[in-house]
Design an enzyme around this catalytic site. Structure first.
Site, PDB file in Angstrom:
ATOM      1  CB  CYS A  77      11.658  91.835 -49.074  1.00 32.54           C
ATOM      2  SG  CYS A  77      10.502  91.389 -47.780  1.00 32.54           S
TER       3      CYS A  77
ATOM      4  CG  ASP B 138      16.772  92.238 -41.889  1.00 31.34           C
ATOM      5  OD1 ASP B 138      15.679  92.053 -41.326  1.00 31.34           O
ATOM      6  OD2 ASP B 138      16.943  92.104 -43.118  1.00 31.34           O
TER       7      ASP B 138
ATOM      8  CG  HIS C 251      13.969  93.591 -44.032  1.00 29.72           C
ATOM      9  ND1 HIS C 251      14.538  92.398 -44.393  1.00 29.72           N
ATOM     10  CD2 HIS C 251      12.821  93.684 -44.747  1.00 29.72           C
ATOM     11  CE1 HIS C 251      13.776  91.787 -45.281  1.00 29.72           C
ATOM     12  NE2 HIS C 251      12.720  92.554 -45.506  1.00 29.72           N
TER      13      HIS C 251
END
Length: 228
Positions: A120, A169, A196
């Site tokens: 991330c 995502d 994600h």
């Protein structure tokens, strides 16, 4: 175990260190998500130690707030994004100096080559580190938010890079991933039918098959560039 590291500007910050059973075959710096060095990140570091690497997970929020360890609720997400914004607003270098200190510690302590992996926001920092941090032999960003932006995808990494992205995502559109691939022909890129955060088994986004495949590829990449 936990250690205290010192950046070049004298700033002190903590890091979680996981040691392998025997002599390390290299080291891996693990860069957190926006949730701090929490239980999941410590487990990730433990996993790299089990694979034979000295693993160092430094607290990249420490310049903004100490002792951050968040969960995955909406409130946690909001708090983490605010802390990320605070760190991103630091003067030039900022948290990159802390990552450099973690890499230096990992190299000295392991006696081997050092790789970096991040998830991330940590994926974005990992991508930046491949260009800005000295002493890295491999970098693996997982769904680095912002790394596919026009400003970030033109970076020139100084070590081999393997990048993982999620095809579903909501934070990183696939057209920007394709632009990243076009801009970075030397970067090995893999995409997964996942969302994600698919690597985090503490989150609803966890996708076991994708996480296992990405880890298999990451370990092979580190074996090639760190342990060979």
């Amino acid at each position: 175990m936990n250690v205290s590291l010192t950046a070049a500007d004298g700033f002190e910050f903590p890091a979680y260190v996981a040691k392998p059973a025997g002599q390390p075959k290299g080291a891996v710096v693990v860069v957190q998500e926006i949730f701090g060095v929490n239980a999941h990140i410590r487990e990730v570091a433990d996993g790299y130690a089990a694979a034979g690497y000295l693993a160092v997970a430094s607290a990249t929020f420490h310049r903004a707030k100490q002792g951050v360890e968040l969960g995955y609720t909406a409130d946690d997400m909001q708090a983490g994004m605010a802390l990320k914004a605070a760190v991103e607003a630091l003067p030039e270098l900022g948290v990159m100096a802390d990552i450099q200190a973690a890499v230096d510690y990992a190299a000295k302590t392991s006696g081997g080559k050092v790789g970096i992996v991040g998830y991330c926001w940590g994926g974005l920092l990992t991508w930046r580190a491949a260009e800005q941090v000295k002493g890295l032999s491999a970098a693996v960003p997982y769904y680095g938010g912002g790394s596919t932006s026009e400003a970030e995808r033109v970076r020139q990494p100084h070590c081999p890079v393997l990048a993982h992205f999620a095809e579903q995502d909501g934070w990183i559109p696939m057209d920007t991933v394709q632009a990243f691939i076009q801009a970075q022909p030397k970067v090995e890129v893999h995409t997964y039918n996942a969302h994600h955060g698919f690597n985090c088994n503490h989150r609803d986004a966890y996708q076991e098959a994708s996480a296992k495949l990405a880890l298999t590829r990451t370990l092979a990449f580190f074996e090639k560039h760190l342990a060979a």
